[in-house]
Design an enzyme around this catalytic site. Structure first.
Site, short mmCIF file in Angstrom:
data_model
loop_
_atom_site.label_atom_id
_atom_site.label_comp_id
_atom_site.label_asym_id
_atom_site.label_seq_id
_atom_site.Cartn_x
_atom_site.Cartn_y
_atom_site.Cartn_z
N CYS A 116 0.81 -1.22 0.00
CA CYS A 116 0.00 0.00 0.00
C CYS A 116 0.85 1.27 0.00
O CYS A 116 0.34 2.35 -0.30
CB CYS A 116 -0.95 0.00 1.19
N HIS A 256 -3.62 7.11 2.29
CA HIS A 256 -3.97 5.78 1.77
C HIS A 256 -5.34 5.37 2.31
O HIS A 256 -5.66 5.60 3.47
CB HIS A 256 -2.90 4.77 2.22
N ASN A 286 -10.05 -0.34 -0.80
CA ASN A 286 -8.59 -0.23 -0.78
C ASN A 286 -8.02 -0.83 -2.06
O ASN A 286 -8.06 -2.05 -2.25
CB ASN A 286 -8.06 -0.97 0.46
C1 LIG Z 1 -10.05 -5.68 8.80
C2 LIG Z 1 -10.75 -4.71 9.73
C3 LIG Z 1 -11.77 -3.90 8.97
C4 LIG Z 1 -11.49 -5.52 10.78
O1 LIG Z 1 -12.12 -4.62 11.68
P1 LIG Z 1 -11.92 -4.82 13.26
O2 LIG Z 1 -12.76 -3.81 13.88
O3 LIG Z 1 -10.44 -4.79 13.54
O4 LIG Z 1 -12.52 -6.24 13.49
P2 LIG Z 1 -11.86 -7.52 14.15
O5 LIG Z 1 -10.92 -8.16 13.19
O6 LIG Z 1 -11.33 -7.15 15.51
O7 LIG Z 1 -13.15 -8.39 14.32
C5 LIG Z 1 -14.25 -8.00 15.15
C6 LIG Z 1 -15.39 -8.98 14.96
O8 LIG Z 1 -16.00 -8.76 13.68
C7 LIG Z 1 -16.04 -9.98 12.95
N1 LIG Z 1 -15.88 -9.69 11.52
C8 LIG Z 1 -14.74 -9.61 10.80
N2 LIG Z 1 -15.04 -9.31 9.53
C9 LIG Z 1 -16.37 -9.17 9.45
C10 LIG Z 1 -17.26 -8.89 8.41
N3 LIG Z 1 -16.84 -8.64 7.16
N4 LIG Z 1 -18.58 -8.81 8.68
C11 LIG Z 1 -19.04 -9.03 9.91
N5 LIG Z 1 -18.25 -9.34 10.96
C12 LIG Z 1 -16.93 -9.41 10.73
C13 LIG Z 1 -14.88 -10.78 13.48
O9 LIG Z 1 -15.06 -12.15 13.25
C14 LIG Z 1 -14.94 -10.44 14.96
O10 LIG Z 1 -15.94 -11.19 15.55
P3 LIG Z 1 -15.77 -11.77 17.05
O11 LIG Z 1 -15.65 -10.54 17.91
O12 LIG Z 1 -17.02 -12.54 17.26
O13 LIG Z 1 -14.52 -12.58 17.03
C15 LIG Z 1 -9.75 -3.79 10.43
O14 LIG Z 1 -8.99 -4.51 11.35
C16 LIG Z 1 -8.81 -3.10 9.51
O15 LIG Z 1 -9.18 -2.24 8.74
N6 LIG Z 1 -7.50 -3.42 9.62
C17 LIG Z 1 -6.46 -2.75 8.89
C18 LIG Z 1 -6.57 -2.96 7.44
C19 LIG Z 1 -5.39 -2.35 6.81
O16 LIG Z 1 -5.04 -1.24 7.06
N7 LIG Z 1 -4.74 -3.13 6.00
C20 LIG Z 1 -3.49 -2.70 5.49
C21 LIG Z 1 -3.47 -2.95 4.11
S1 LIG Z 1 -3.13 -1.45 3.60
#
Ligand SMILES: CC(C)(COP(=O)(O)OP(=O)(O)OC[C@H]1O[C@@H](n2cnc3c(N)ncnc32)[C@H](O)[C@@H]1OP(=O)(O)O)[C@@H](O)C(=O)NCCC(=O)NCCS
Length: 332
Positions: A116, A256, A286
């Site tokens: 990214c 980003h 993204n």
């Molecule tokens: C991926 C992302 C959106 C997930 O959001 P989050 O708030 O961190 O969520 P978590 O991974 O902690 O998961 C929270 C809950 O939501 C659930 N969940 C994950 N994806 C889900 C989806 N698409 N729909 C519904 N629920 C979802 C998980 O299973 C978890 O459930 P649990 O509490 O029962 O275990 C977030 O972590 C993120 O944006 N990360 C960085 C991405 C990034 O910058 N990537 C770099 C590449 S540039």
């Protein structure tokens, strides 16, 4: 003699027509429009459909956009750098294919791989070639066909990523505009949290790797989120500090587009209100190396000569950085 700066003199872009909505994702995995919107800020993303079309297809369209707008002769282009983690093939470089596709027959071309952060790494690299006085027309492309490495059964990644590509033209100027400063970092210790395990030299493709779904993105979202929030904000603040810039001096943050919450945290940290933050994550998701040039493409008409911009990114590697740019032209 005044210093030569690398001015961004044109922006091009391309996003595919197919729109993958949150509603369609609801039919593929257990998720909801409400969850995706509130946790990421994304409503839809574009997907490149069509047999045999790779990242170079979008890169060619983005560079052709620049050629059309500036009326430059493609044979005047000295260098094309393409930032991508979804090259058409491991080799030749996607930049080679883009150069061939646009008729840049006198250019040399190569790819940069920094996930990214790829576009801003490549922008800094292209800037050096202009500042050295060696080259006059350098094109920096950033783009990814993320749909080619996404598992549409994995709800933690398939909701985030989309396809798209942007590009900028860099030309020399002795005015005080263009790419003024940049700061970049990387930490290979991040490999465990964000990677694609198979298909490289460590684990070549085999029936087993395909069966185990190792040719898709693997991401520990919450960990990546924490690193991204801290590092993108810190490095933006550092670039501003060493250029004696305060929040009120900045016309636009160009962040980003990984997650709206990461963007908001970065803007907060450097003291920028929402109206100074470029944002299109809602419609493209993204696009990895594509996000920053696509923002410049979408906002080009709002940019004025002299506007001070901070471009900031964080991504796989880990890689991160920030670039200070003074915009070089008024809307055309
Ligand atoms: C991926 C992302 C959106 C997930 O959001 P989050 O708030 O961190 O969520 P978590 O991974 O902690 O998961 C929270 C809950 O939501 C659930 N969940 C994950 N994806 C889900 C989806 N698409 N729909 C519904 N629920 C979802 C998980 O299973 C978890 O459930 P649990 O509490 O029962 O275990 C977030 O972590 C993120 O944006 N990360 C960085 C991405 C990034 O910058 N990537 C770099 C590449 S540039």
């Amino acid at each position: 003699m005044s210093k030569i700066h690398a001015a961004i003199t044109s922006v091009g872009g391309y996003v595919p027509d197919y729109v993958l909505t949150n509603q369609e994702l609801e039919t593929l995995v257990e998720t909801s429009d409400e969850w995706i919107t509130s946790r990421t800020g994304i409503k839809e993303r574009r997907i490149l459909k069509g047999e045999g079309l790779g990242t170079s297809y979008m890169g060619i369209k983005a560079v052709e956009d620049i050629i059309r707008k500036t009326k430059i002769d493609p044979t005047e282009i000295d260098l094309i750098i393409c930032a991508t983690v979804t090259p058409d093939m491991p080799f030749p470089a996607t930049a080679n294919l883009i150069a061939e596709g646009v008729g840049a027959t006198k250019a040399f071309s190569y790819d940069v791989s920094a996930a990214c952060s790829g576009f801003i790494y490549a922008l800094t690299t292209g800037t050096m070639f202009i500042e050295s006085g060696r080259y006059k027309k350098v094109i920096v492309v950033g783009g990814d066909k993320m749909s080619s490495i996404i598992n549409y059964q994995d709800r933690t990644t398939c909701i985030i990523f989309g396809d798209g590509c942007g590009a900028v033209l860099l030309e020399p100027t002795t005015e005080n505009v263009g790419v003024i400063d940049s700061l970049h970092r990387s930490d290979g210790g991040g490999v465990q949290f964000l990677n694609m395990k198979a298909g490289g030299s460590r684990m070549p493709a085999s029936h087993e790797t395909v069966d185990a779904k190792l040719h898709y993105i693997y991401q520990e979202g919450a960990t990546v989120f924490k690193f991204a929030v801290t590092n993108m904000a810190d490095i933006s603040a550092q670039v501003m500090e060493r250029n004696k810039l305060r929040g009120e001096d900045i016309a636009w943050l160009v962040p980003h587009q990984a997650n709206k919450r990461i963007i908001d945290a970065t803007a907060n940290r450097i003291g920028l209100s929402d109206d100074k933050v470029m944002m299109n994550i809602v419609s493209y998701g993204n696009t990895t190396a594509g996000t920053i040039p696509l923002l410049l493409w979408d906002y080009e008409k709002k940019l004025k000569k002299g506007d001070k911009l901070i471009l900031a990114a964080f991504g796989g590697g880990f890689t991160w950085g920030a670039v200070y740019v003074i915009w070089a032209y008024d809307p055309k």
